[in-house]
Design an enzyme around this catalytic site. Structure first.
Site, PDB file in Angstrom:
ATOM      1  N   LEU A 175      87.861  38.468  50.533  1.00  0.00           N
ATOM      2  CA  LEU A 175      87.004  37.717  49.606  1.00  0.00           C
ATOM      3  C   LEU A 175      85.670  37.326  50.236  1.00  0.00           C
ATOM      4  O   LEU A 175      84.945  36.491  49.697  1.00  0.00           O
ATOM      5  CB  LEU A 175      87.746  36.478  49.081  1.00  0.00           C
ATOM      6  CG  LEU A 175      89.034  36.781  48.291  1.00  0.00           C
ATOM      7  CD1 LEU A 175      89.705  35.499  47.827  1.00  0.00           C
ATOM      8  CD2 LEU A 175      88.744  37.678  47.082  1.00  0.00           C
ATOM      9  N   GLY A 176      85.365  37.909  51.362  1.00  0.00           N
ATOM     10  CA  GLY A 176      84.021  37.739  51.943  1.00  0.00           C
ATOM     11  C   GLY A 176      83.819  36.468  52.735  1.00  0.00           C
ATOM     12  O   GLY A 176      82.683  36.006  52.873  1.00  0.00           O
ATOM     13  N   ALA A 223      81.290  37.077  55.696  1.00  0.00           N
ATOM     14  CA  ALA A 223      79.901  37.297  55.247  1.00  0.00           C
ATOM     15  C   ALA A 223      79.318  36.013  54.665  1.00  0.00           C
ATOM     16  O   ALA A 223      78.156  35.670  54.907  1.00  0.00           O
ATOM     17  CB  ALA A 223      79.856  38.411  54.208  1.00  0.00           C
ATOM     18  N   ASP A 278      79.327  43.335  51.845  1.00  0.00           N
ATOM     19  CA  ASP A 278      79.770  41.931  51.766  1.00  0.00           C
ATOM     20  C   ASP A 278      78.588  40.971  51.889  1.00  0.00           C
ATOM     21  O   ASP A 278      78.385  40.097  51.050  1.00  0.00           O
ATOM     22  CB  ASP A 278      80.785  41.620  52.882  1.00  0.00           C
ATOM     23  CG  ASP A 278      82.159  42.182  52.587  1.00  0.00           C
ATOM     24  OD1 ASP A 278      82.278  43.009  51.666  1.00  0.00           O
ATOM     25  OD2 ASP A 278      83.121  41.795  53.288  1.00  0.00           O
TER      26      ASP A 278
HETATM   27  O1  PMV Z   1      86.384  42.633  54.526  1.00  0.00           O
HETATM   28  P1  PMV Z   1      86.728  43.108  53.175  1.00  0.00           P
HETATM   29  O2  PMV Z   1      88.191  43.239  52.967  1.00  0.00           O
HETATM   30  O3  PMV Z   1      86.019  42.347  52.125  1.00  0.00           O
HETATM   31  O4  PMV Z   1      86.201  44.616  53.062  1.00  0.00           O
HETATM   32  C1  PMV Z   1      84.848  44.924  52.975  1.00  0.00           C
HETATM   33  C2  PMV Z   1      84.632  46.200  52.270  1.00  0.00           C
HETATM   34  C3  PMV Z   1      84.896  47.471  53.074  1.00  0.00           C
HETATM   35  O5  PMV Z   1      84.362  48.530  52.283  1.00  0.00           O
HETATM   36  C4  PMV Z   1      86.364  47.739  53.276  1.00  0.00           C
HETATM   37  C5  PMV Z   1      84.215  47.433  54.422  1.00  0.00           C
HETATM   38  C6  PMV Z   1      82.707  47.580  54.384  1.00  0.00           C
HETATM   39  O6  PMV Z   1      82.093  47.366  55.425  1.00  0.00           O
HETATM   40  O7  PMV Z   1      82.145  47.936  53.357  1.00  0.00           O
END
Ligand code: PMV
Length: 330
Positions: free
Chosen positions: A118-119, A122, A164
């Site tokens: 869910l970010g 980030a 993200d």
């Molecule tokens: O960290 P997550 O689970 O929100 O994944 C981010 C999205 C991915 O495509 C899996 C990784 C990326 O860097 O885009």
């Protein structure tokens, strides 16, 4: 530097940034396909105040109890590991601003479960960059925040696409393509989305690494997937603009199938997706890196969402009734 010029900052300043969900294209976005992501109203807040120590100090209230089960207590070492990205975000911002006085205390308060797709990282990262710059009297442009966030995000995730931090920075719904193509998707009516957490938390870094490895071993197969995901993400943007939920739902279903085929779904995620669809979801898929974390379900309306939530709770899911965040980092 393109930021606005410095003015006297107040002693404590804060910023907040939303979390995010991915509507289409996760994992494949790392390999160059477009993704569509939506900022959601789960927030992290960062407060920054001066510190006399001359060093960067970080403290945080992060929902660690959601990592690997409710009983888990985090150790000091684990805490440090979680705080390091915020320290990196702070020093990257100081470097960018050529700040000499690095005495600062960062306090993070994060509502977003970590390791759930869910970010959370980030969100805390971009809020930190924004707040640290503000503490030095500078308001950074979103593009600068997006770029700086690669430093802590690379530390945490290896080689992330940037989707993200782009979503948490800009807010709203965006179409994103590596390395930095960010296209806002303007819509009149946001989709009614339910997020369900499987409770299994995992490492994005490891999952992305395994997909990248497989894509190198199976180039033809992955090229076919990338072509299809490109079509899906473009169609997702059209369906959102046209308020065509049936189309959006079937695109989400197909996207889940492709994620399953590349091995990032799990029996638990497949089960949650199946339960959501059976309970009336127009479409459902895992969101984020996979391997655990969350699924999202597109619902007809709020009443439909309550019914789906009830069924998902019966099979052990934790529900977040999210809505669209339009602000991004503030
Ligand atoms: O960290 P997550 O689970 O929100 O994944 C981010 C999205 C991915 O495509 C899996 C990784 C990326 O860097 O885009």
């Amino acid at each position: 530097m393109s930021s606005s010029s410095p003015s006297a900052p107040p002693s404590t300043v804060s910023s907040r940034a939303p979390g995010k969900i991915i509507l289409s294209g996760e994992q494949f976005v790392v390999l160059g396909a477009p993704a569509v992501a939506m900022a959601v109203n789960l927030y992290s807040e960062i407060a920054v105040r001066p510190s006399q120590t001359g060093r960067i100090e970080v403290t945080a209230d992060i929902p660690l109890h959601l990592v690997g089960g409710a009983a888990k207590r985090s150790s000091v070492a684990e805490n440090q590991e979680l705080l390091e990205p915020l320290r990196l975000a702070t020093s990257a911002t100081f470097d960018h601003l050529a700040t000499k006085d690095r005495g600062v205390h960062i306090d993070a308060n994060c509502q977003i479960p970590i390791g759930a797709g869910l970010g959370s990282s980030a969100s805390t990262t971009v809020a930190t960059i924004c707040a640290v710059a503000k503490s030095r009297g500078t308001r950074l442009h979103r593009r600068e925040i997006f770029k700086l966030a690669f430093i802590p995000e690379n530390y945490l995730h290896g080689h992330p696409s940037g989707v993200d931090q782009a979503t948490c920075t800009y807010g709203g719904i965006i179409q994103f393509k590596k390395p930095s193509k960010i296209k806002p998707v303007d819509i009149k009516r946001p989709p009614v989305i339910l997020v369900c957490d499987s409770g299994v938390h995992r490492s994005t870094k490891a999952l992305v690494k395994s997909v990248v490895k497989r894509s190198r071993e199976q180039t033809e197969r992955f090229q076919t997937h990338l072509d299809e995901i490109t079509t899906i993400s473009n169609a997702v943007v059209r369906a959102l603009r046209n308020e065509d939920d049936d189309e959006l739902g079937s695109l989400m279903n197909r996207n889940h199938e492709l994620l399953r085929q590349i091995g990032v779904s799990t029996p638990k995620l497949d089960r949650l997706v199946a339960v959501a669809r059976k309970a009336g979801a127009v479409g459902a898929k895992l969101t984020g890196a996979g391997g655990g974390g969350c699924i999202i379900a597109l619902c007809d309306d709020k009443k439909g969402r309550s019914n789906i939530a009830r069924e998902l709770r019966k099979v052990g899911g934790t529900i977040y009734n999210v809505s669209l965040d339009l602000q991004g980092v503030e």
